[in-house]
Write a protein that holds these residues in place. Structure first.
Motif, short mmCIF file in Angstrom:
data_model
loop_
_atom_site.label_atom_id
_atom_site.label_comp_id
_atom_site.label_asym_id
_atom_site.label_seq_id
_atom_site.Cartn_x
_atom_site.Cartn_y
_atom_site.Cartn_z
N TRP A 69 1.23 4.30 -2.87
CA TRP A 69 1.06 5.72 -2.58
C TRP A 69 2.30 6.52 -2.99
CZ3 TRP A 69 -3.19 8.17 -2.14
CH2 TRP A 69 -4.30 7.63 -1.51
N LEU A 70 3.48 6.02 -2.64
CA LEU A 70 4.72 6.72 -2.98
C LEU A 70 4.84 6.89 -4.48
CD1 LEU A 70 7.58 7.84 -2.23
CD2 LEU A 70 8.40 5.50 -2.55
N CYS A 71 4.60 5.82 -5.22
CA CYS A 71 4.78 5.87 -6.67
C CYS A 71 3.71 6.74 -7.34
CB CYS A 71 4.78 4.46 -7.25
SG CYS A 71 6.25 3.51 -6.78
N GLU A 72 2.51 6.76 -6.79
CA GLU A 72 1.50 7.65 -7.36
C GLU A 72 1.91 9.11 -7.15
OE1 GLU A 72 -3.31 8.48 -7.43
OE2 GLU A 72 -2.51 6.63 -6.61
N ALA A 73 2.44 9.42 -5.97
CA ALA A 73 2.90 10.78 -5.71
C ALA A 73 4.06 11.16 -6.63
CB ALA A 73 3.32 10.92 -4.25
N ALA A 74 4.91 10.20 -6.94
CA ALA A 74 6.07 10.45 -7.80
C ALA A 74 5.74 10.31 -9.29
CB ALA A 74 7.20 9.49 -7.44
N GLU A 105 0.83 -1.20 0.00
CA GLU A 105 0.00 0.00 0.00
C GLU A 105 0.87 1.26 0.00
OE1 GLU A 105 -4.04 1.39 0.02
OE2 GLU A 105 -3.17 -0.60 -0.18
N GLU A 106 1.91 1.26 0.82
CA GLU A 106 2.79 2.43 0.89
C GLU A 106 3.57 2.62 -0.41
OE1 GLU A 106 5.07 3.00 4.37
OE2 GLU A 106 3.43 2.55 5.74
N ILE A 107 3.98 1.52 -1.05
CA ILE A 107 4.68 1.64 -2.33
C ILE A 107 3.74 2.25 -3.37
CG2 ILE A 107 5.74 0.35 -4.22
CD1 ILE A 107 6.78 -1.64 -2.14
N GLN A 130 -6.02 -3.83 -9.40
CA GLN A 130 -6.47 -2.80 -10.34
C GLN A 130 -5.92 -1.43 -9.98
OE1 GLN A 130 -8.95 -0.39 -9.36
NE2 GLN A 130 -9.36 0.53 -11.37
N ARG A 131 -5.49 -1.23 -8.75
CA ARG A 131 -4.96 0.06 -8.34
C ARG A 131 -3.54 0.29 -8.84
NH1 ARG A 131 -5.36 0.12 -2.23
NH2 ARG A 131 -4.39 -1.91 -2.58
N ALA A 132 -2.90 -0.74 -9.35
CA ALA A 132 -1.58 -0.60 -9.96
C ALA A 132 -1.75 -0.28 -11.45
CB ALA A 132 -0.76 -1.87 -9.77
N ASP A 133 -0.67 0.09 -12.09
CA ASP A 133 -0.71 0.42 -13.52
C ASP A 133 -0.64 -0.83 -14.38
OD1 ASP A 133 -0.22 3.61 -13.65
OD2 ASP A 133 0.89 2.72 -11.98
N CYS A 134 -0.06 -1.90 -13.82
CA CYS A 134 0.12 -3.13 -14.58
C CYS A 134 0.11 -4.30 -13.60
CB CYS A 134 1.45 -3.07 -15.34
SG CYS A 134 1.80 -4.49 -16.40
N VAL A 135 -0.45 -5.43 -14.05
CA VAL A 135 -0.48 -6.65 -13.25
C VAL A 135 0.26 -7.73 -14.03
CG1 VAL A 135 -1.93 -8.31 -12.04
CG2 VAL A 135 -2.75 -5.99 -12.40
N MET A 136 1.11 -8.47 -13.34
CA MET A 136 1.89 -9.50 -14.02
C MET A 136 1.37 -10.89 -13.69
SD MET A 136 5.96 -10.32 -13.81
CE MET A 136 5.83 -11.70 -12.66
N VAL A 164 3.45 1.41 -11.51
CA VAL A 164 3.74 0.28 -10.63
C VAL A 164 3.22 -1.01 -11.27
CG1 VAL A 164 3.32 -0.75 -8.37
CG2 VAL A 164 3.58 1.73 -8.58
N VAL A 165 4.03 -2.07 -11.13
CA VAL A 165 3.62 -3.42 -11.54
C VAL A 165 3.33 -4.24 -10.28
CG1 VAL A 165 4.26 -5.53 -12.77
CG2 VAL A 165 5.04 -3.31 -13.62
N TRP A 166 2.15 -4.83 -10.24
CA TRP A 166 1.71 -5.70 -9.13
C TRP A 166 2.04 -7.13 -9.55
CZ3 TRP A 166 -1.82 -4.14 -4.98
CH2 TRP A 166 -2.45 -5.19 -4.32
N ALA A 167 2.99 -7.78 -8.85
CA ALA A 167 3.52 -9.04 -9.35
C ALA A 167 3.54 -10.12 -8.27
CB ALA A 167 4.93 -8.83 -9.89
N THR A 168 3.69 -11.34 -8.71
CA THR A 168 3.88 -12.56 -7.94
C THR A 168 2.56 -13.23 -7.54
OG1 THR A 168 5.90 -11.59 -6.99
CG2 THR A 168 5.16 -13.68 -6.10
N GLN A 169 2.34 -14.38 -8.11
CA GLN A 169 1.24 -15.29 -7.76
C GLN A 169 -0.15 -14.69 -7.97
OE1 GLN A 169 2.31 -16.72 -3.77
NE2 GLN A 169 3.06 -18.59 -4.72
#
Length: 367
Positions: free
Chosen positions: A282-287, A278-280, A319-325, A291-296
């Motif tokens: 938020w940080l990346c949206e501010a910057a 969650e913190e990652i 869905q809140r990330a920019d990409c899902v792997m 973001v890629v949401w990955a693993t399993q």
């Protein structure tokens, strides 16, 4: 992560298996189901297979840009060899040894060598070691000059085996190991002129980023842009340094962040993963860093053809990330279509980290 005229805002990246090099129909089917980008793992196959995979991607969708991310292997922290064949199951209370050489194993204990000497050097009495994504957790009980004796403190009810190639983590330890290996530098000869993104495994410090940028610039192809950098956050040190890593990479090349939830969960603790991802985000949206949401993600569906309820909820959260792997597996084509449907439905409720507060259709007319 690719242009799309319609469909969900969150893009879908799919890991290509080895057979994608010889099966263009598989690549075409993945694109038809909704794949927006592809991942090639440089730890497997080689330049000839990688080139064939990319050729199939370009041939399947000549009218649109489908990015290719190539994943550097990084320093592999794994079991290499065992004194005993992987038939012994370990339970809490059992002991084994991590050794510099197989002949260093104490008598009566299974000994395992490791892929990197920094792992054994970092051990001390009381330190925790995780094997195979946490299936086995053990603590160092005795340290010798060339070995460490560990006692298992957690294992599945039916026990678990130590096997070659299984990953090893030292939760909480800051291993000061260079992120670029000789194998990575060799892979970059192909990656630099052919990939759209380079996924940087085990990146921990700004110096790691500078080393990668220098290696890419040394391999720059005339008239072609260098690939963007995808920072894979896998360790506590990489997590702590994330703002500096983003600035260092983004000052030279486009940058994105991958939440590598497998290794990261083992390193920081499964109980903290939800908060940290969650913190990652938020940080990346501010910057303004994607973001890629990955693993399993939808692992059960990809591997077995049926997703669990928890996996469906996890996919909805992605869905809140920019990409899902998605990882590779026999049912990955169906999983792409399934995931695309989930992402599209969640678009009605969220725009990245913000709630849309739209109408609730379940109770509307014609629901």
């Amino acid at each position: 992560f690719g242009a799309r005229g319609e469909g969900p805002q969150t893009r879908i990246m799919v890991t290509l298996p080895t057979e994608a090099a010889t099966d263009p129909a598989l690549v075409a089917a993945l694109i038809a189901e909704g794949a927006d980008a592809f991942r090639i793992n440089c730890a497997h196959d080689g330049p000839e297979a990688w080139a064939a995979m990319i050729a199939h991607i370009r041939a399947a969708a000549p009218e649109r840009r489908i990015p290719v991310s190539m994943d550097l292997g990084g320093p592999k922290f794994r079991i290499v060899e065992l004194t005993d064949k992987p038939k012994h199951r370990f339970f809490p209370g059992d002991r084994f040894a991590l050794v510099a050489r197989l002949e260093d194993a104490p008598k009566g204990l299974v000994g395992a060598t490791l892929s990197h000497p920094a792992l054994l050097a970092a051990l001390q009495p009381g330190a925790e070691v995780s094997v195979d994504d946490g299936k086995i957790r053990a603590k160092v009980r005795v340290m010798g000059p060339d070995h460490a004796v560990l006692e298992v403190i957690h294992a599945p009810t039916k026990g678990a085996k130590l096997k070659p190639e299984k990953g090893v983590n030292l939760p909480g330890a800051n291993l000061r190991v260079a992120a670029l290996t000789p194998a990575d530098l060799e892979a970059l000869d192909f990656v630099a002129p052919n990939a759209d993104l380079v996924a940087f495994s085990f990146v921990q410090t700004p110096q790691d980023v500078r080393d990668l940028i220098a290696a890419l610039q040394a391999r720059a192809a005339p008239g072609r842009e260098l690939p963007a950098i995808l920072l894979k956050i896998e360790t506590p040190l990489g997590l702590r340094n994330l703002p500096e890593l983003i600035v260092e990479a983004g000052g030279v090349l486009p940058v994105a962040v991958m939440i590598a939830r497998g290794d990261l969960a083992v390193e920081i603790g499964f109980d903290r993963l939800s908060e940290i991802q969650e913190e990652i985000l938020w940080l990346c949206e501010a910057a303004q860093v994607p973001v890629v949401w990955a693993t399993q993600v939808l692992e059960g569906m990809v591997k077995e053809g049926q997703a669990s309820r928890a996996e469906v909820t996890d996919a909805a959260m992605s869905q809140r990330a920019d990409c899902v792997m998605l990882n590779k597996g026999p049912h990955v084509v169906a999983a792409v279509g399934f995931l695309r449907g989930i992402l599209g439905r969640m678009d009605r409720h969220h725009a990245k980290k913000s709630d849309r507060l739209g109408p609730l259709r379940v109770w509307g007319e014609g629901a």
